[in-house]
Design a protein around this motif. Sequence first.
Motif, short mmCIF file in Angstrom:
data_model
loop_
_atom_site.label_atom_id
_atom_site.label_comp_id
_atom_site.label_asym_id
_atom_site.label_seq_id
_atom_site.Cartn_x
_atom_site.Cartn_y
_atom_site.Cartn_z
N LEU A 1 36.78 -59.16 22.31
CA LEU A 1 36.02 -57.91 22.42
C LEU A 1 35.10 -57.79 21.22
CD1 LEU A 1 37.93 -56.18 20.31
CD2 LEU A 1 39.25 -55.73 22.35
N ALA A 2 34.33 -56.71 21.16
CA ALA A 2 33.36 -56.56 20.07
C ALA A 2 33.24 -55.10 19.69
CB ALA A 2 31.98 -57.11 20.48
N CYS A 3 32.94 -54.85 18.41
CA CYS A 3 32.67 -53.48 17.98
C CYS A 3 31.46 -53.48 17.05
CB CYS A 3 33.87 -52.82 17.33
SG CYS A 3 34.12 -53.22 15.59
N ALA A 4 30.81 -52.34 16.97
CA ALA A 4 29.62 -52.18 16.15
C ALA A 4 29.99 -51.86 14.71
CB ALA A 4 28.73 -51.08 16.72
N ALA A 5 29.03 -52.12 13.81
CA ALA A 5 29.19 -51.78 12.40
C ALA A 5 27.82 -51.47 11.83
CB ALA A 5 29.85 -52.93 11.64
N SER A 6 27.81 -50.66 10.77
CA SER A 6 26.58 -50.40 10.02
C SER A 6 26.98 -49.93 8.63
CB SER A 6 25.72 -49.33 10.71
OG SER A 6 26.40 -48.09 10.78
N GLY A 7 26.14 -50.25 7.67
CA GLY A 7 26.46 -49.85 6.30
C GLY A 7 27.78 -50.40 5.82
N GLY A 8 28.20 -51.56 6.35
CA GLY A 8 29.46 -52.16 5.94
C GLY A 8 30.69 -51.49 6.51
N ARG A 9 30.51 -50.60 7.50
CA ARG A 9 31.65 -49.87 8.06
C ARG A 9 31.72 -50.11 9.56
NH1 ARG A 9 32.54 -44.44 9.93
NH2 ARG A 9 30.33 -43.96 9.64
N ARG A 10 32.93 -50.40 10.05
CA ARG A 10 33.11 -50.59 11.48
C ARG A 10 33.14 -49.25 12.21
NH1 ARG A 10 37.61 -55.38 12.56
NH2 ARG A 10 36.80 -56.87 11.02
N HIS A 11 32.58 -49.26 13.41
CA HIS A 11 32.62 -48.09 14.28
C HIS A 11 33.49 -48.47 15.49
CE1 HIS A 11 29.51 -46.58 11.68
NE2 HIS A 11 28.76 -47.64 11.95
N HIS A 12 34.78 -48.17 15.37
CA HIS A 12 35.75 -48.71 16.31
C HIS A 12 35.58 -48.19 17.73
CE1 HIS A 12 38.03 -50.72 13.15
NE2 HIS A 12 37.94 -49.62 12.43
N THR A 13 34.97 -47.02 17.89
CA THR A 13 34.80 -46.49 19.24
C THR A 13 33.48 -46.91 19.87
OG1 THR A 13 33.95 -44.40 18.35
CG2 THR A 13 36.31 -44.51 18.85
N ALA A 14 32.59 -47.52 19.11
CA ALA A 14 31.37 -48.12 19.67
C ALA A 14 31.67 -49.58 19.93
CB ALA A 14 30.20 -47.96 18.69
N ALA A 15 32.27 -49.83 21.06
CA ALA A 15 32.88 -51.14 21.28
C ALA A 15 32.75 -51.61 22.72
CB ALA A 15 34.35 -51.10 20.88
N LEU A 16 32.92 -52.91 22.88
CA LEU A 16 32.88 -53.57 24.18
C LEU A 16 34.30 -54.00 24.53
CD1 LEU A 16 31.03 -54.78 26.45
CD2 LEU A 16 31.04 -56.90 25.11
N TRP A 17 34.77 -53.57 25.73
CA TRP A 17 36.15 -53.77 26.13
C TRP A 17 36.24 -54.54 27.45
CZ3 TRP A 17 39.71 -51.46 22.84
CH2 TRP A 17 39.19 -50.48 21.97
N PRO A 18 37.11 -55.54 27.55
CA PRO A 18 37.40 -56.13 28.85
C PRO A 18 38.23 -55.15 29.68
CG PRO A 18 38.13 -57.56 27.04
CD PRO A 18 37.84 -56.22 26.47
N VAL A 19 37.83 -54.92 30.90
CA VAL A 19 38.57 -54.00 31.77
C VAL A 19 40.00 -54.51 31.97
CG1 VAL A 19 38.63 -52.93 34.06
CG2 VAL A 19 36.44 -53.23 32.88
N ALA A 20 40.18 -55.81 31.89
CA ALA A 20 41.51 -56.41 32.08
C ALA A 20 42.51 -56.00 31.01
CB ALA A 20 41.39 -57.93 32.12
N LEU A 21 42.05 -55.37 29.92
CA LEU A 21 42.97 -54.94 28.86
C LEU A 21 43.67 -53.62 29.19
CD1 LEU A 21 41.29 -55.61 25.39
CD2 LEU A 21 43.22 -56.78 26.43
N ALA A 22 43.38 -53.02 30.32
CA ALA A 22 43.92 -51.69 30.64
C ALA A 22 45.45 -51.65 30.57
CB ALA A 22 43.43 -51.24 32.01
#
Length: 208
Positions: free
Chosen positions: A130-151
């Motif tokens: 999966l993947a998540c966004a970051a800016s300014g050296g900080r991760r943004h855990h809710t701005a993320a890409l999720w496989p639906v299969a992880l449900a």
Amino acid sequence: MIPPTTPPTVGLVLAGGASRRMGTDKATLAIAGKPLVAHVLKRLVPQCVEVAINAGNDTRPFAGLGHPIVQDPIPGQAGPLAGILAGLSWCATAHPDVAWMVSSAVDTPFLPRDLVARLHHERAEAGADLACAASGGRRHHTAALWPVALAAALYEAVATEGIRAVAGFTDRYRIAVVEWPSEPLDPFFNINTPADRDAAERLSAGAG
């Protein structure tokens, strides 16, 4: 425009938080004359097959927006992971042919217009789960890409193990962290307080 190589992706706006520091519902807070949720939808909709809204107990503010509304399947305030689980479960039913979901918090009105494409590209390049966004050296855990299969795994983590922090779940997987520049405008600037709201008004005016 979504690059043709980007896999079909559904979107989820996480709008079920308590907004305690703001003192009022952030989703309906006006920035540049429009509610926050409208700003996020405007950025996310062109990137996705369809976008749903994860709401709390009161779904009325979102009823006229024309988007599916999904509520947490876990009782109580189980945090953003419960909202993400709601989105993944909805996607599996509403779009069984779509394997990916991107999530965003409702309080990020300057969300990148290339969020979905870049998350997909960097995840594939890194061979990550999966993947998540970051800016300014900080991760943004809710701005993320999720496989639906992880449900199913996410349900087990939230409902049985009591996991609440997003990183507490995602750290179990290979995750690609995708950095965006934070200058001149951090696309993940988020609004938590009245002062943040005033700053967003100024930034919105400057950004046109």
